[in-house]
Design an enzyme around this catalytic site. Sequence first.
Site, PDB file in Angstrom:
ATOM      1  N   LYS A  31       0.833  -1.205   0.000  1.00  9.04           N
ATOM      2  CA  LYS A  31       0.000   0.000   0.000  1.00  9.04           C
ATOM      3  C   LYS A  31       0.866   1.254   0.000  1.00  9.04           C
ATOM      4  CE  LYS A  31      -3.814  -0.320   2.071  1.00  9.04           C
ATOM      5  NZ  LYS A  31      -4.830  -0.547   3.128  1.00  9.04           N
ATOM      6  N   ARG A 100      -3.649   2.880   8.460  1.00  3.74           N
ATOM      7  CA  ARG A 100      -3.924   1.616   7.769  1.00  3.74           C
ATOM      8  C   ARG A 100      -2.669   0.744   7.737  1.00  3.74           C
ATOM      9  NH1 ARG A 100      -8.323   2.535   3.663  1.00  3.74           N
ATOM     10  NH2 ARG A 100      -8.956   4.707   3.816  1.00  3.74           N
ATOM     11  N   GLY A 109      -8.054  -7.250   4.073  1.00  6.22           N
ATOM     12  CA  GLY A 109      -9.000  -7.440   5.161  1.00  6.22           C
ATOM     13  C   GLY A 109      -8.458  -8.162   6.377  1.00  6.22           C
ATOM     14  N   MET A 111      -5.801  -7.227   8.374  1.00  5.58           N
ATOM     15  CA  MET A 111      -5.262  -6.384   9.450  1.00  5.58           C
ATOM     16  C   MET A 111      -6.146  -5.146   9.603  1.00  5.58           C
ATOM     17  SD  MET A 111      -1.171  -6.903   8.871  1.00  5.58           S
ATOM     18  CE  MET A 111      -1.244  -6.734   7.099  1.00  5.58           C
ATOM     19  N   ARG A 344      -2.986  -1.326  -5.843  1.00  8.40           N
ATOM     20  CA  ARG A 344      -2.185  -2.525  -5.611  1.00  8.40           C
ATOM     21  C   ARG A 344      -2.551  -3.548  -6.674  1.00  8.40           C
ATOM     22  NH1 ARG A 344      -5.137  -4.591  -0.019  1.00  8.40           N
ATOM     23  NH2 ARG A 344      -7.194  -4.972  -0.907  1.00  8.40           N
ATOM     24  N   HIS A 460     -15.796  -8.310   2.146  1.00 11.68           N
ATOM     25  CA  HIS A 460     -14.795  -9.227   2.699  1.00 11.68           C
ATOM     26  C   HIS A 460     -15.000 -10.646   2.182  1.00 11.68           C
ATOM     27  CE1 HIS A 460     -13.437 -12.100   5.842  1.00 11.68           C
ATOM     28  NE2 HIS A 460     -12.358 -11.348   5.820  1.00 11.68           N
ATOM     29  N   SER A 768      12.703 -43.309  -9.542  1.00  9.84           N
ATOM     30  CA  SER A 768      11.521 -42.489  -9.305  1.00  9.84           C
ATOM     31  C   SER A 768      11.404 -42.303  -7.794  1.00  9.84           C
ATOM     32  CB  SER A 768      10.269 -43.159  -9.857  1.00  9.84           C
ATOM     33  OG  SER A 768       9.130 -42.358  -9.608  1.00  9.84           O
ATOM     34  N   CYS A 835       7.328 -39.091  -8.069  1.00 13.56           N
ATOM     35  CA  CYS A 835       5.952 -39.541  -8.303  1.00 13.56           C
ATOM     36  C   CYS A 835       5.102 -39.512  -7.044  1.00 13.56           C
ATOM     37  CB  CYS A 835       5.944 -40.950  -8.902  1.00 13.56           C
ATOM     38  SG  CYS A 835       6.600 -42.213  -7.784  1.00 13.56           S
ATOM     39  N   TYR A 855      11.408 -35.644 -15.093  1.00 16.62           N
ATOM     40  CA  TYR A 855       9.954 -35.482 -15.070  1.00 16.62           C
ATOM     41  C   TYR A 855       9.444 -35.411 -13.631  1.00 16.62           C
ATOM     42  CZ  TYR A 855       9.643 -40.461 -13.872  1.00 16.62           C
ATOM     43  OH  TYR A 855       9.777 -41.677 -13.251  1.00 16.62           O
TER      44      TYR A 855
END
Length: 888
Positions: A31, A100, A109, A111, A344, A460, A768, A835, A855
């Site tokens: 902010k 704020r 929402g 804090m 933001r 909210h 694997s 895996c 992979y």
Amino acid sequence: MIDHLTQPLVYFFGQGRADGTATMKDILGGKGAGLAEMTNIGIPVPPGFTIASTVCPTYLALNQFPPRLKPQAEAALERIEAATGKQFGGASNPLLVSVRSGAALSMPGMMETILNLGLNDTTVRGLEQLSGNSRFAWDSYRRFVQMYGCVVFDLPKRLFEERLEAAKHRTGVSRDIDLPIEEFRTLVADFKAAIAAETGKPFPEEPLDQLWGAIAAVFESWNTRRAIDYRKLHDIPDSMGTAVNVMAMVFGNMGDDSGTGVAFTRNPSTGEHHLYGEFLLNAQGEDVVSGARTPEPIANLKTEMPQIYGELDKVARTLERHFRDVQDLEFTIERGHLYMLQTRRGQRTGFAAVRVAVEMVDEGTITEEEAVARVPPNDLNQLLHQTIDPTGELDLIATGLPASPGAASGTVVFNADRAEELGRKGTAVILVRRETSPEDFHGMVAARAIVTARGGMTSHAAVVARGMGKPCVAGAQDLDVDEAAGQFRVGTRTIAEGEWISIDGANGRIYAGQAKLISPELSGHYDRLMTWADRMRHLRVRVNADTPADAHRGRDFGAEGIGLCRTEHMFFEGDRLGAMREMILAEDEAGRKKALAKLLPMQRGDFEGIFRAMEGFPVTIRLLDPPLHEFLPKEPEEIATLAHDMGKTVKDVQRIIDSLSEINPMLGLRGCRLGIMYPEITTMQARAIFEAACTVAERKGRVQPEVMIPLVAHVIEFRKQALIVRQVAEEVFRERQITVPYLLGTMIELPRAALTADEIAREAQFFSFGTNDLTQTTWGLSRDDAGVFLPAYLEKNIIEFDPFQELDITGVGRLISMAVDLGRKTRQDLKVGICGEHGGEPRAIAFCEAQKMNYVSCSPYRVPIARLAAAQAALAERGTMDRTRGTL
């Protein structure tokens, strides 16, 4: 903690210049950095200052402010006075400020915020004279005392809301702002008296005392339960802390030429390119986001205040171009003048994230690489949202605002604790509230969906639900929610806690009963994004699939083979289970072979279907892994039935079951140990695999079988099982007069296997990593039992995360890294993959990329997530190392 004694603790912004920039999020928070940057590029922002986020952990650790802070903050306050021509605490022209929070990573929402700070019995008179509007002045004072009591004194909201509702009832008005001025004066006195009675402390009249109390409360809100829960859900470190923004107040509640609102530069649910949001005239920002009043769509502002709408649209386009991303804006209109209070990065659904990323590439705003890097992989879950089947019977009871897309069915609950309690038990619940507050966050996490009777698209409930990818219907005003009685009424109907409802967050509809849900289809934007991701990644992505249906589903999601086919899952149904039990209960090898002969054609048929589904991609088949007792019944009635079917006495069957019982079966007779003790099992499975492969190959199909021997701890175990597999393969190839290339490898899931990987790699062609069992055996934890104490370990900060949900890179990861290095020193072309359940987890995928694995493999619905995460991992590593890869 603050690292540098010379680092400023306070950063001013105002009058067209700021001490900070957008690049200083770590210091100013999101902010504060946004306010600084808007000021620097000429956007109308009220003057103010930001207290660095580095102060937060210092304050929380020491319970006091650093000595350098107060002089810097009070000097910045004087600069606000100079910029506005007002005086903080002044009797005739008072300066009021907002206080704020603002962390580096957005926590909407979670804090605290306090508005109208600086009002007292003296300054309220000055505000009356300055504005010429007594109702506005005393309404602002009432709001301030109420917010201060809740935030700084930590008093329950109901303490003030009950008095406010009583005043409205007493005077016959429905809106706060319509109360007579005398009622506002009475409420201020009542609120102060309630604070004193509850806390034993008077309400502070000195504005500077008010300011420091508010700053402390914002810092302390970093450690509220909802903030901690939010950080856990979004992987935000506790050590980050929040900045505090102190800014001159501008007032949206000064009359019908004033107002306040929230806007997004694009629709955060759909990604459509138009200004999206809500506003209220004659209101303050808390009225929009709290859900206390239902706001109007931002499009209506074009009619009511066309000039202001035009200015807002221009600002929105400027900010989106400047930041090259969707912006979430807060604004206030004070007597016909527009002020921006926040910009933001806009939180958005997964569907919107994909669409926005692709369209911004088309617009020339960002590159394909930036588009791929911007979409959080787990957000793709939201593209797979279910919808309600329109052909089913639907009992529509109410309609609200479509706050977050997706459909869900569940039983109704009315409070967050109950939602969490039932959710832990696996019960599908929908949280229904008059309106949600940040204190409901843990219940929203547990619920399948959220419904509120009040609030709008930026309330909210809406913002939090969209961030979590949960369906939400907000502002369903026909719902009369009685949380105390555990029910809601719609007209003449009553729905009680425990009854089923279904909601469609895409259109805002609420239905009684359990609706039929259908799976979604993926968009063209998704296809384009994933095409780019596939081009950028190195890691291949396979699917864990045990049936042809699972294999087809994996291919539909872009899987490039099967990384884990668990053959035991083929035995748990119908005739197969009977034949498996016959094999287990057999008294000798001949009896076992007879039973296995019944299983052979069943397994062969499954493998043929899986090979065909994979269309020539590799298929890794794990030989039988679980202990045999898992296939046998436990209840006396089932044991008696089995004995009858097998022609044995109950006593004989029970004796065999007892003989297979183990104190710790997960470390007992399972995996390759079964094949060594009963080699005929390995023989049957190998024959099924190679006969199926030959059948597909004979029909001109492409097939790449990879046979995986599980739970190997010693190279000799692997060698003995591999010998059987190779002998069977040669037999089948001779019989069928065809040869199919195949690989033979092992699952690394024991620490000893990792530590001796160089020896095992002399025999095995691929590794694997089975991270589920490797985590168990490395930590000495049982997945089935650790749930008793792991939550306490998390709460006590012994561990940062559940190692069964996120890969433990420090411990388990070190074993994996060691095994990869040792294995490839012995066999340079060793194929390596993962895996376990971690195969679809983005953090683990980044680790696999760093290890140069070939992979990852995961469940079908995680395949898109893994593809995107693999691309992002490759982009992060690009240019830092020479990549050499094997085949698929």
